[in-house]
Write an enzyme that holds these catalytic residues in place. Structure first.
Site, mmCIF file in Angstrom:
data_model
loop_
_atom_site.group_PDB
_atom_site.id
_atom_site.type_symbol
_atom_site.label_atom_id
_atom_site.label_comp_id
_atom_site.label_asym_id
_atom_site.label_seq_id
_atom_site.Cartn_x
_atom_site.Cartn_y
_atom_site.Cartn_z
ATOM 1 N N LYS A 51 0.806 -1.222 0.000
ATOM 2 C CA LYS A 51 0.000 0.000 0.000
ATOM 3 C C LYS A 51 0.844 1.279 0.000
ATOM 4 O O LYS A 51 0.372 2.334 -0.426
ATOM 5 C CB LYS A 51 -0.944 0.003 1.200
ATOM 6 C CG LYS A 51 -2.127 -0.941 1.081
ATOM 7 C CD LYS A 51 -3.172 -0.410 0.132
ATOM 8 C CE LYS A 51 -4.456 -1.221 0.198
ATOM 9 N NZ LYS A 51 -5.521 -0.660 -0.646
ATOM 10 N N SER A 306 0.907 -9.916 -0.315
ATOM 11 C CA SER A 306 0.617 -8.479 -0.340
ATOM 12 C C SER A 306 0.759 -7.786 1.006
ATOM 13 O O SER A 306 0.772 -6.557 1.060
ATOM 14 C CB SER A 306 -0.796 -8.249 -0.887
ATOM 15 O OG SER A 306 -1.759 -8.905 -0.065
#
Length: 509
Positions: A51, A306
């Site tokens: 992110k 992720s």
């Protein structure tokens, strides 16, 4: 469509904060699956998640006058940390609105990076609404976690690195999807540069907003309920811009179960000795499902780990579910004679199989009656489990397979033997409610008073939401009033009164 993102991705100057993460071979899993498995390690970013890429790229693209106003976002996790770090690096004032249910580890991580934290509401939607109000009140600039071209382009740099690190043959890439920012950015880049590579989006079965949109041909509908285990991808509606990109670039959507995600977390640990968060392992769970269903061999397959922002408390729950997700445990209810020697005979009939769990309590009726046992048995594959069930039935046992029964795995295994023989009008419901101080008390206060609580099982799993099984003594005439009250609570709930696990182990019978 993909072409319009290529320049944005190539121009993303994010590496004074983000790092180029390695593409690691998963040697153990590759050997087991008969394919070459590659893992893009976004869990090694400074905020332990990809992110940071999108958040920082968006900050870089803002005009100076907008940066001077300060930025704001609503996030319960990784986007919050990415924006906080990026803003700190650029000297931009950042406000992060987080649900009051957000675990302390994530709240503290954001505060440590200099951002103002506003705790508001129990859900992301409530926090997001408050963030929009603060935009108007304070004149702040809202940074969307995924549905923004600059954010999408920042996430697309993951694919740019991946293809540079592996210029050879690559058959398919599997990308986790929540709102779709990572998948849209990666898919746009991959399909423009290497269109022969298959790209699959992967979602949890209980949060499959992209699959819903693809099936409908538009994104108008929202999921009525969203599973919260993989909270990093728990989104009710795919983003507008991300859907526009994904419908033109992906080759399919794969959905995975909670148990399959848990098994993928274990696979990542065994190959890397790192612990992925549930959302971080979604892509690998989809890759494994693809291999199992397609039967492919000797293929080069890549996915993204992720993120690794998870509470240590959650590992207990994850470890419980891993063996089922790996198809190595069958969870069964088996009826045996209520007499001495029956359990020994059952073990003999199992042969060399290991018993992983055994729950039983005498339920009355005396010798000559039936006993119901809740048992976990080691298996090797789904097919092996089905053969085990068939063989036990051939040997005369009554068998219920609870391997896919959520209520049995969450609650019944801890409650075996708790019968109430005098109850004639018991109903049973399973709930999810926000895990925050006072939530359990409030939940009980809402239910108690009108109906007698006959059963209650709750266990903290270290997540933002608690899981509760509740029994209530309710006459048939009162059930419409009960259902009306439950709807007003605004907690996801399921009527489990007809669940066979309840019938065998807890009901009056």
């Amino acid at each position: 469509m993909p072409k319009s993102y290529i320049k944005r991705i190539l121009d993303a100057r994010i590496y004074d904060v983000a790092t180029e993460t390695p593409l690691d071979p998963m040697r153990q899993l590759s050997h087991r699956l008969g394919n070459r498995i590659l893992l893009k390690r976004e869990d090694l970013q400074p905020v332990f998640s990809f992110k940071i890429r999108g958040a920082y790229n968006k900050l870089l693209q803002l005009p100076a006058e907008q940066r001077a106003k300060g930025v704001i976002c609503a996030s319960a996790g990784n986007h919050a940390q990415g924006l906080a770090l990026g803003a700190q690096r650029l000297g931009v004032r950042a406000t992060i609105v987080m649900p009051s249910t957000t675990p302390a580890i994530k709240v503290n991580a954001v505060r440590m990076r200099g951002a103002e934290v506003v705790l508001y509401g129990d859900t992301f939607d409530e926090a997001a609404a408050r963030a929009r109000e603060l935009v108007e009140e304070r004149g702040l600039v809202f940074i969307h976690p995924y549905d923004d071209p600059d954010v999408i382009a920042g996430q697309g740099t993951v694919a740019m690195e991946l293809l540079r690190q592996h210029p050879g043959n690559l058959d398919a890439v599997f990308i986790p999807v929540g709102g779709g920012g990572l998948a849209a950015g990666m898919a746009a880049y991959i399909k423009y540069v290497r269109p022969e590579i298959k790209v699959y989006a992967v979602e949890p079965e209980d949060a499959a907003c992209l699959k819903l949109a693809m099936d409908d041909g538009n994104r108008a509908r929202r999921l009525p309920q969203v599973g919260l285990f993989a909270d990093g991808v728990a989104v009710a509606q795919i983003g507008e811009e991300t859907y526009r990109v994904l419908r033109e670039t992906i080759d399919g959507v794969i959905t995975v179960t909670t148990d399959e995600i848990c098994a993928a977390i274990k696979d990542i640990f065994e190959d890397t000795r790192s612990i992925a968060e549930p959302a971080g392992a979604v892509g690998l769970a989809g890759l494994k499902k693809y291999v199992d269903e397609s039967g492919c061999e000797n293929a080069a397959l890549a996915t993204v780990c992720s993120g690794a922002n998870t509470n240590f408390d959650r590992l207990r729950y994850i470890s419980e579910r891993t063996e089922i997700g790996e198809k190595r445990e069958a969870v069964l209810a088996v009826t045996i004679p209520e007499k001495a020697g029956s359990y020994l005979q059952f073990c003999r009939d199992l042969g060399d199989r290991s018993i992983t769990e055994f729950n039983y309590r005498f339920a009355g009726g005396g010798a000559g009656g039936d006993a119901h046992i809740f048992v976990g048995i080691q298996v090797t594959t789904d097919s092996d489990r089905q053969q085990l069930v068939a063989r036990l039935r051939e040997q005369g046992y009554q068998v219920e397979d609870f391997t896919e029964n959520e209520m049995a795995k969450l609650h019944i295994r801890h409650l075996v033997g708790g019968r109430a023989p005098d109850l004639e009008s018991e109903v049973v419901y399973r709930f999810e409610f926000p895990e925050r101080p006072g939530a359990l008390r409030n939940f009980l206060e809402q239910l108690a008073g009108r109906w007698n609580i006959t059963l209650f099982h709750y266990r903290n799993h270290g997540a933002a939401y608690g899981r509760v099984l509740v029994g209530l003594e309710v006459t048939a005439a009162e059930r419409p009033a009960l259902n009306a009250l439950l709807e007003q609570l605004h907690y996801p709930f399921w009527d489990e009164t007809g669940n066979p696990a309840y019938r065998l182990f807890l009901s009056r019978g």
